[in-house]
Structure formats: structure tokens, C-alpha cells
Scaffold this motif. Structure first.
Motif, short mmCIF file in Angstrom:
data_model
loop_
_atom_site.label_atom_id
_atom_site.label_comp_id
_atom_site.label_asym_id
_atom_site.label_seq_id
_atom_site.Cartn_x
_atom_site.Cartn_y
_atom_site.Cartn_z
N GLU A 298 1.36 9.89 7.93
CA GLU A 298 1.48 10.70 8.99
C GLU A 298 0.83 9.89 10.22
O GLU A 298 1.27 9.87 11.19
CB GLU A 298 1.08 12.02 8.97
CG GLU A 298 1.93 12.74 7.80
CD GLU A 298 1.97 12.49 6.49
OE1 GLU A 298 0.94 11.76 5.90
OE2 GLU A 298 2.58 12.95 5.59
N GLU A 299 -0.49 9.33 9.98
CA GLU A 299 -1.05 8.93 10.85
C GLU A 299 -0.63 7.64 11.56
O GLU A 299 -0.42 7.36 12.61
CB GLU A 299 -2.32 8.81 10.68
CG GLU A 299 -3.51 9.79 10.50
CD GLU A 299 -4.67 9.38 9.81
OE1 GLU A 299 -5.76 10.33 9.99
OE2 GLU A 299 -4.85 8.64 8.79
N ILE A 300 0.03 6.85 10.59
CA ILE A 300 0.91 5.61 10.84
C ILE A 300 2.02 5.81 11.80
O ILE A 300 2.05 5.13 12.84
CB ILE A 300 1.15 4.77 9.60
CG1 ILE A 300 -0.22 4.30 8.74
CG2 ILE A 300 2.06 3.63 9.98
CD1 ILE A 300 0.24 3.88 7.50
N LEU A 301 2.67 6.80 11.26
CA LEU A 301 4.16 7.06 12.14
C LEU A 301 3.67 7.85 13.64
O LEU A 301 4.37 7.51 14.55
CB LEU A 301 4.83 8.08 11.32
CG LEU A 301 5.53 7.40 10.00
CD1 LEU A 301 6.06 8.70 8.93
CD2 LEU A 301 6.33 6.43 10.52
N PRO B 147 0.81 -1.25 -0.07
CA PRO B 147 0.23 0.15 -0.03
C PRO B 147 0.91 1.34 0.02
O PRO B 147 1.94 1.16 0.75
CB PRO B 147 -0.82 -0.24 1.33
CG PRO B 147 -0.60 -1.27 1.66
CD PRO B 147 0.65 -2.24 1.15
N VAL B 148 0.54 2.24 -0.88
CA VAL B 148 1.33 3.51 -1.06
C VAL B 148 1.50 4.27 0.30
O VAL B 148 2.71 4.64 0.65
CB VAL B 148 0.62 4.47 -1.86
CG1 VAL B 148 1.15 6.11 -2.04
CG2 VAL B 148 0.36 3.74 -3.43
N ASP C 56 -6.87 -8.96 19.10
CA ASP C 56 -7.17 -8.05 18.22
C ASP C 56 -5.91 -7.04 18.11
O ASP C 56 -5.45 -6.35 19.09
CB ASP C 56 -8.30 -7.22 18.30
CG ASP C 56 -8.72 -6.14 17.35
OD1 ASP C 56 -8.26 -6.58 16.09
OD2 ASP C 56 -9.23 -4.88 17.74
N ALA C 57 -5.30 -7.12 16.78
CA ALA C 57 -4.03 -6.33 16.76
C ALA C 57 -3.88 -5.87 15.15
O ALA C 57 -4.27 -6.68 14.57
CB ALA C 57 -2.84 -6.80 17.27
N TYR C 58 -3.12 -4.90 14.78
CA TYR C 58 -3.27 -4.53 13.37
C TYR C 58 -2.24 -5.74 12.69
O TYR C 58 -2.55 -6.02 11.61
CB TYR C 58 -2.47 -3.11 13.32
CG TYR C 58 -3.25 -2.00 13.41
CD1 TYR C 58 -4.65 -1.77 12.91
CD2 TYR C 58 -3.13 -1.13 14.45
CE1 TYR C 58 -5.43 -0.70 13.26
CE2 TYR C 58 -3.97 -0.03 14.91
CZ TYR C 58 -5.09 0.13 13.96
OH TYR C 58 -5.98 1.18 14.35
N CYS C 59 -1.37 -6.15 13.59
CA CYS C 59 -0.21 -7.25 12.89
C CYS C 59 -0.97 -8.64 12.98
O CYS C 59 -0.22 -9.52 12.43
CB CYS C 59 0.99 -7.00 13.39
SG CYS C 59 1.03 -7.19 15.16
N ASN C 60 -2.14 -8.54 13.78
CA ASN C 60 -2.74 -10.08 13.52
C ASN C 60 -3.72 -10.28 12.50
O ASN C 60 -4.83 -10.17 12.42
CB ASN C 60 -3.58 -10.10 15.05
CG ASN C 60 -4.56 -11.56 15.03
OD1 ASN C 60 -3.80 -12.55 14.28
ND2 ASN C 60 -5.14 -11.88 15.96
N THR C 61 -2.83 -10.44 11.17
CA THR C 61 -3.60 -10.56 9.88
C THR C 61 -3.25 -11.99 9.27
O THR C 61 -2.30 -12.55 9.54
CB THR C 61 -3.22 -9.48 9.19
OG1 THR C 61 -3.96 -9.73 7.81
CG2 THR C 61 -1.78 -9.52 8.69
N VAL D 283 -1.04 -2.98 7.47
CA VAL D 283 -2.52 -3.49 7.71
C VAL D 283 -3.32 -1.95 7.69
O VAL D 283 -4.22 -1.57 7.21
CB VAL D 283 -2.69 -4.17 8.78
CG1 VAL D 283 -4.36 -4.30 8.88
CG2 VAL D 283 -2.24 -5.68 8.34
N MET D 284 -2.68 -1.19 8.52
CA MET D 284 -3.19 0.19 9.00
C MET D 284 -3.60 1.09 7.71
O MET D 284 -4.42 1.50 7.48
CB MET D 284 -2.15 1.11 9.91
CG MET D 284 -2.39 0.65 11.27
SD MET D 284 -1.34 1.48 12.22
CE MET D 284 -2.65 3.08 12.62
N ALA D 285 -2.27 0.73 6.84
CA ALA D 285 -2.50 1.66 5.31
C ALA D 285 -3.77 1.15 4.49
O ALA D 285 -4.29 1.81 4.08
CB ALA D 285 -1.24 1.27 4.76
N THR D 286 -3.86 -0.27 4.52
CA THR D 286 -4.97 -0.85 3.68
C THR D 286 -6.46 -0.28 4.42
O THR D 286 -7.41 -0.61 3.94
CB THR D 286 -4.96 -2.26 3.89
OG1 THR D 286 -5.10 -2.76 5.12
CG2 THR D 286 -3.51 -2.87 3.29
#
Ligand SMILES: [Zn+2]
Ligand SMILES: [Zn+2]
Length: 437
Positions: free
Chosen positions: A421-424, A133-134, A283-288, A412-415
């Protein structure tokens, strides 16, 4: 900082012989132009450079070859994933200049001197595949740039300690070690996971990573105006880790454990909490389990690693005793117990007591723990141990040290629509993004 810095990357270190090929022309002050195949061999205090017909063209302990125009060079047998489970050798192609330096021990170090932004294009592509994801690629470009600028600054700061290969304490019955990047003497960064994975320009398969670097040119993460020492690892496991679990005992506000989820998880304190955490699937962003997303965010070499969020590995006890003997240098005799003495907030062990019939040793920090208990490295030090009928079972969470940005979580957050900026801002709390040059 007004303009883009140049950096030196150690590509090959510790070999007595190298072979490669120049596509285009490289210029040397010592002997003029070189093109086509070449080889370099260490020979009593100097390096001998030969062309494709094995003719000697130069000998010197320091040979610098500068790229003419957009010429590139290739090196054969470059080791990647050194000492990790994905170790292999590859031929790689590089932009920028090539420096061959002879070490006192008679081995040759091949160094690539390159502009920081060009280096970053490769790093972002090497760490992640181009289809990611960009916003994730942009976040990663800013992250890698910050990490690098902070490392260059630290190396220049006379006041900062540098030098020994590892740091820590070694008193009777205790081995507490960690590894700093300033370890490198002849170059700024190495090309492997110890610093940042850099595999030359052939990895720039898609224009996306390059575009992410270009669009964020010069931008870095800062805290009170200072460039952040932005760390990252593959998957935190649901909670990121504190800086001091992996490196020296220091509190770094923006490298303090956070919950990698929309709903907060409490930091781990007790053994009971660690057990409950590792045996659950929070539940976690990296639990994919999204295989397609993982394929776009993990480069090919990492796709063999599955079950990184929660994992399990077991050995016959005798095999673990042998691994321990080999990796730690201590003979523990018959293994009796392995007890965590201290865990960080993500459950990663920073002090572990290993007791056998012959001796008892406390080992730390997280990377040293992972190194001692596996032929390569355990995925993380967030694990619980069970002794069962002559076998030792490790069940764990996450992949890597877990400090700072969680790469799989960030993707995962990007998707899910979060911006770079929000991710960082999520992983490095209390920071901002600034343009440095
Ligand atoms: Zn390194
Ligand atoms: Zn995570």
C-alpha cells in the motif's frame, strides 16, 4: 462489478501457420475432442486444423477450443519482446480456452480466453521472477489488475475513442505519435510489453507470485472511486514522468511526475538541468547496484540489460543516418544536429528536432523518439546527444517511459520495509486501494 471478468489475450498474431500440443483434452463444438499435437494453417479464407498425424479435422475461419478440466495447451514459436532488444521465440503453455481467428489479410490470430485472476498470476510471474520481495509482488498484482480493469472499461466505454493503430498528428515536417492499447481489435490485450508481458503458465515457477495475486484478489487502485489507469515501467531514473510526455496531452493527477527518492529532486526544466541530471548519479530507489536483488526482480530475459539507471550508447554518424532512414522512412542526408524541443519532468524528450542536409523533422512522443534512434528501441528518451568526430553519443537515464510505478524502485522500497500500500501510495499519489469484486 460483482464478479471476476474473463479476458482475451492475443498470443500469436500475423502468422499463416501455427503448431502446438494439447495436454489433456480440448472440446470444440465443431468436431468434438482434440488432444496431442496439432497444427493450424491459413488456407483461402479459412483455417485448416490438423491433428498429430496431419489429418484434417476441421476447417473454419473461427475455431474455439475449450479446455476440459485442467487441460492446457502449448504453442511453439511464440515471439516475445517483439521489436525490442530481447526479442526471441519460445514454446509456451497456457491455461484457459484457445480461439483461432482468421484475419482478412489471411493470417491467423491465436487468442487465449482466461479468467482475469489466472491471467494475472502469469503476468506477475512473467514480469518479475518469483524470488522478488513479497510486498513488491503484492503491489505489482494490484497494479496489473488496475491497469487491466481500466483497459477493459475503456474498451467498453462507447464514448471513448478507439480504433487507429497509433494516434497523434502528422503535419509537414512533424511526426508526433503515441501508441494506445485500444489498438487491438480481436482481443482485449496482447501478450507482449505493449500491454503486459504474458508468457503462459510455465513462468509460474514459484508460489510467491501466485500467492501475491491470491492475497490481493479483486483489489485495485482507485482515485475518487474510479479505477486508475495504472502505468509502470522498468526504471524511472530518479524522477517519474508525466502522462502527457508518453501519451495524449492530458493531465492525469495520479500519473504526474514524482521524485523517486526519500529526499526530493526538482523536476527537469532546462537543457542544462537535463545534462546535470543525466551526468549525475542521484540518490533514488531505482539507483541500485544490488545484483542479487535485481536477479530476483528481473525475469531472465531482462537481466542482460545492465546500466539502466544511467546508460550510454554511440554510433558512427553514418550508421545512425541509416537507422533513421530505415525507422522514420525519411532520408535526412548528412546528419547535422539533433535538438530536444521539449522534455517532461524526468528529462524524457517528447519533441525532438532532427536536422540533416536534406530535411528537418520534429519527432515525438517518447516511444517514437526511442524507436527512430535505435535498431530496436533506446532505453529511454531521457538523453543528451553529443556529436564527436564522426560519431554520435547518447547518454541517458532510466529504462522505459517512466510514467507511474518504477518497477526497480518499487522492489527496492519493498526490501526497505515498505508495504504494498505504501509503495503504491508513493508512485500514485492521491489514490487508495479498493476491493472491486
Ligand atoms: Zn498490446
Ligand atoms: Zn525509479
Amino acid at each position: 462489478m460483482k464478479q471476476e471478468p474473463t479476458i482475451t489475450v492475443g498470443i500469436v498474431d500475423g502468422q499463416t501457420e501455427l503448431t502446438g500440443q494439447i495436454d489433456g483434452n480440448f472440446l470444440s463444438e465443431g468436431f468434438g475432442l482434440l488432444s496431442g499435437r496439432f497444427s493450424a494453417k491459413a488456407d483461402t479464407g479459412t483455417t485448416v486444423l490438423r491433428d498429430g498425424a496431419h489429418r484434417e479435422i476441421h476447417r473454419s475461419p473461427l475455431i474455439k477450443l475449450s479446455a476440459v478440466g485442467d487441460s492446457t495447451f502449448r504453442l511453439s514459436n511464440v515471439t516475445i519482446g517483439k521489436r525490442f532488444h530481447w526479442q526471441r521465440t519460445e514454446e509456451q503453455t497456457f491455461q484457459g480456452d484457445l480461439i483461432l481467428r482468421l484475419r482478412e489479410n489471411g493470417t491467423i490470430t491465436a487468442i487465449n480466453e482466461i479468467s482475469l485472476e489466472t491471467y494475472l498470476k502469469s503476468v506477475v510471474s512473467s514480469e518479475m521472477s518469483g524470488g522478488a520481495p513479497v510486498e513488491f509482488l503484492k503491489a505489482h498484482a494490484i497494479l496489473s489488475r488496475s491497469w487491466l480493469l481500466a483497459a477493459l472499461k475503456r474498451a467498453k466505454d462507447a464514448g471513448d475513442t478507439s480504433g487507429p493503430l497509433s494516434k497523434g498528428s502528422e503535419k509537414e515536417g512533424e511526426v508526433i505519435r503515441w501508441y494506445e492499447r485500444e489498438d487491438h481489435d480481436l482481443f482485449d490485450v496482447c501478450a507482449d510489453d505493449h500491454c503486459q508481458r504474458y508468457q503462459g503458465i510455465m513462468k509460474i515457477v514459484s508460489g510467491e507470485a501466485e500467492k501475491a495475486v491470491r492475497e490481493t484478489c479483486g483489489k485495485a487502485i482507485t482515485c475518487h472511486g474510479e479505477i486508475c489507469d495504472a502505468r509502470y515501467s522498468k526504471a524511472c531514473g530518479g524522477l517519474t514522468e508525466d502522462f502527457s510526455t508518453a501519451w495524449r496531452d492530458k493531465s492525469v493527477p495520479y500519473l504526474t511526475s514524482i521524485s523517486d527518492a526519500p529526499t526530493p529532486h526538482q523536476p527537469i526544466v532546462t537543457e542544462e538541468e537535463a545534462r546535470r541530471w543525466i551526468f549525475s548519479a542521484p540518490d533514488a530507489y531505482c539507483n541500485t547496484q544490488d545484483k542479487r536483488l535485481l536477479e530476483t526482480i528481473l525475469p531472465e530475459v531482462d537481466r542482460e540489460t545492465r546500466n539502466f539507471f544511467r546508460w550510454r550508447i554511440e554510433y558512427p554518424r553514418a550508421e545512425l543516418e541509416e537507422i533513421l532512414r530505415e525507422k522514420s522512412g525519411f532520408d535526412f542526408g548528412t546528419l547535422k544536429e539533433i535538438i530536444p524541443l521539449h522534455r517532461g519532468a524526468s528529462g524524457r524528450i517528447s519533441r525532438l528536432k532532427i536536422t540533416g542536409s536534406k530535411r528537418s523533422v520534429v519527432v515525438g512522443k517518447e516511444l517514437e523518439v526511442r524507436r527512430w534512434l535505435s535498431r530496436n528501441h533506446l532505453y529511454s528518451s531521457a538523453f543528451v546527444i553529443t556529436f564527436e568526430a564522426g560519431r554520435v553519443i547518447f547518454q541517458g537515464a532510466g529504462w522505459g517511459h517512466g510514467v507511474g510505478l518504477c518497477q526497480i524502485g518499487a522492489a527496492v522500497m519493498a526490501t526497505q520495509g515498505f508495504s504494498a500500500e505504501e509503495i503504491l501510495g508513493h508512485y500514485f499519489q492521491g489514490t487508495e486501494i479498493q476491493k472491486m469484486y
